[in-house]
Design a protein around this motif. Structure first.
Motif, PDB file in Angstrom:
ATOM      1  N   LEU A  90       0.822  -1.210   0.000  1.00  0.00           N
ATOM      2  CA  LEU A  90       0.000   0.000   0.000  1.00  0.00           C
ATOM      3  C   LEU A  90       0.856   1.260   0.000  1.00  0.00           C
ATOM      4  O   LEU A  90       0.552   2.227  -0.707  1.00  0.00           O
ATOM      5  N   LYS A  91       1.906   1.266   0.797  1.00  0.00           N
ATOM      6  CA  LYS A  91       2.784   2.435   0.849  1.00  0.00           C
ATOM      7  C   LYS A  91       3.496   2.648  -0.484  1.00  0.00           C
ATOM      8  O   LYS A  91       3.706   3.778  -0.912  1.00  0.00           O
ATOM      9  N   ARG A  92       3.834   1.541  -1.162  1.00  0.00           N
ATOM     10  CA  ARG A  92       4.457   1.656  -2.471  1.00  0.00           C
ATOM     11  C   ARG A  92       3.474   2.253  -3.479  1.00  0.00           C
ATOM     12  O   ARG A  92       3.821   3.121  -4.270  1.00  0.00           O
ATOM     13  N   VAL A  93       2.215   1.831  -3.421  1.00  0.00           N
ATOM     14  CA  VAL A  93       1.184   2.393  -4.302  1.00  0.00           C
ATOM     15  C   VAL A  93       0.978   3.873  -3.994  1.00  0.00           C
ATOM     16  O   VAL A  93       0.880   4.703  -4.897  1.00  0.00           O
ATOM     17  N   ALA A  94       0.923   4.221  -2.718  1.00  0.00           N
ATOM     18  CA  ALA A  94       0.707   5.614  -2.320  1.00  0.00           C
ATOM     19  C   ALA A  94       1.855   6.516  -2.769  1.00  0.00           C
ATOM     20  O   ALA A  94       1.649   7.698  -3.016  1.00  0.00           O
ATOM     21  N   ALA A  95       3.059   5.962  -2.902  1.00  0.00           N
ATOM     22  CA  ALA A  95       4.226   6.757  -3.298  1.00  0.00           C
ATOM     23  C   ALA A  95       4.423   6.788  -4.812  1.00  0.00           C
ATOM     24  O   ALA A  95       5.401   7.345  -5.299  1.00  0.00           O
ATOM     25  N   THR A  96       3.505   6.224  -5.576  1.00  0.00           N
ATOM     26  CA  THR A  96       3.621   6.174  -7.034  1.00  0.00           C
ATOM     27  C   THR A  96       3.671   7.572  -7.628  1.00  0.00           C
ATOM     28  O   THR A  96       2.966   8.471  -7.191  1.00  0.00           O
ATOM     29  N   ASN A  97       4.495   7.745  -8.648  1.00  0.00           N
ATOM     30  CA  ASN A  97       4.514   8.989  -9.405  1.00  0.00           C
ATOM     31  C   ASN A  97       3.465   8.839 -10.504  1.00  0.00           C
ATOM     32  O   ASN A  97       3.742   8.277 -11.565  1.00  0.00           O
ATOM     33  N   TRP A  98       2.277   9.337 -10.255  1.00  0.00           N
ATOM     34  CA  TRP A  98       1.139   9.115 -11.154  1.00  0.00           C
ATOM     35  C   TRP A  98       1.330   9.790 -12.506  1.00  0.00           C
ATOM     36  O   TRP A  98       0.713   9.389 -13.484  1.00  0.00           O
ATOM     37  N   ARG A  99       2.180  10.811 -12.588  1.00  0.00           N
ATOM     38  CA  ARG A  99       2.436  11.449 -13.888  1.00  0.00           C
ATOM     39  C   ARG A  99       3.250  10.532 -14.790  1.00  0.00           C
ATOM     40  O   ARG A  99       2.997  10.421 -15.973  1.00  0.00           O
ATOM     41  N   GLU A 100       4.261   9.885 -14.219  1.00  0.00           N
ATOM     42  CA  GLU A 100       5.120   9.001 -15.000  1.00  0.00           C
ATOM     43  C   GLU A 100       4.541   7.601 -15.150  1.00  0.00           C
ATOM     44  O   GLU A 100       4.798   6.936 -16.138  1.00  0.00           O
ATOM     45  N   ASN A 101       3.796   7.159 -14.169  1.00  0.00           N
ATOM     46  CA  ASN A 101       3.246   5.800 -14.187  1.00  0.00           C
ATOM     47  C   ASN A 101       1.746   5.822 -13.921  1.00  0.00           C
ATOM     48  O   ASN A 101       1.292   5.367 -12.873  1.00  0.00           O
ATOM     49  N   PRO A 102       0.956   6.352 -14.868  1.00  0.00           N
ATOM     50  CA  PRO A 102      -0.492   6.382 -14.614  1.00  0.00           C
ATOM     51  C   PRO A 102      -1.037   4.959 -14.501  1.00  0.00           C
ATOM     52  O   PRO A 102      -0.653   4.076 -15.263  1.00  0.00           O
ATOM     53  N   ALA A 103      -1.873   4.752 -13.525  1.00  0.00           N
ATOM     54  CA  ALA A 103      -2.419   3.413 -13.294  1.00  0.00           C
ATOM     55  C   ALA A 103      -3.727   3.533 -12.528  1.00  0.00           C
ATOM     56  O   ALA A 103      -3.995   4.537 -11.883  1.00  0.00           O
ATOM     57  N   ASN A 104      -4.509   2.494 -12.620  1.00  0.00           N
ATOM     58  CA  ASN A 104      -5.715   2.399 -11.811  1.00  0.00           C
ATOM     59  C   ASN A 104      -5.403   1.553 -10.596  1.00  0.00           C
ATOM     60  O   ASN A 104      -4.571   0.651 -10.649  1.00  0.00           O
TER      61      ASN A 104
END
Length: 173
Positions: A90-104
């Motif tokens: 969960l912490k890894r998902v929360a730290a995602t760079n959504w601009r570089e790695n857009p994901a659902n």
């Protein structure tokens, strides 16, 4: 001459001068900065104003996302291991760079596992990292999208255009 680094220059460009001036004059008249050099007071005012603006932007993003739990935090999950929640993931998902790695993000768990809270916590973390978030239950999102055809001028693509759309299917709870 004041040596201003590029980070400070970027901060100055992004600031509104009225807020900066207020902070600057508060610092100038403060006893804590009575012996400080003018450059130190100036740079401190830049930092204070930048921090205030970041905090306002985060609060605004959280409000606009319409989270069910706007103060949700991954650090406050209760009995995560007992409920089969992988906190590291969960912490890894929360730290995602959504601009570089857009994901659902899809959360599947039985009723009472905390899916809503986890979705809000991930969304709040994304807002704190500077991303736009739209939170809605799946049935609400479908309702919003079904109202207008994309060719209709009243269609509002901005309602669903964001870096992290969070959809929650309430039927599984």
């Amino acid at each position: 001459m004041i040596d201003i680094d590029e980070t400070t220059r970027r901060k100055l460009r992004s600031l509104r001068l009225s807020r900066f001036a207020e902070n600057f004059f508060d610092l100038v008249t403060s006893d804590d900065y009575a012996d400080a050099l003018p450059e130190e007071v100036f740079l401190r005012a830049v930092d204070v104003t930048d921090q205030q603006r970041r905090e306002r932007n985060i609060a605004k993003a959280i409000t606009q996302a319409h989270f069910r739990y706007p103060r949700a935090s991954l650090g406050e999950l209760i009995n995560a291991a007992e409920r089969g929640i992988n906190e590291r993931q969960l912490k890894r998902v929360a730290a995602t760079n959504w601009r570089e790695n857009p994901a659902n993000v899809h959360l599947f768990a039985p009723a009472g596992a905390g899916k809503t809270y986890i979705a809000c916590a991930i969304g709040v973390a994304a807002c704190q990292a500077g991303f736009s978030v739209a939170y809605s239950r799946l049935d609400q999102l479908v309702g919003k999208l079904a109202v207008y055809s994309p060719t209709d001028q009243r269609y509002e693509p901005s309602r669903v255009s964001c870096r992290l759309p969070i959809r929650k299917d309430h039927q599984h709870e």
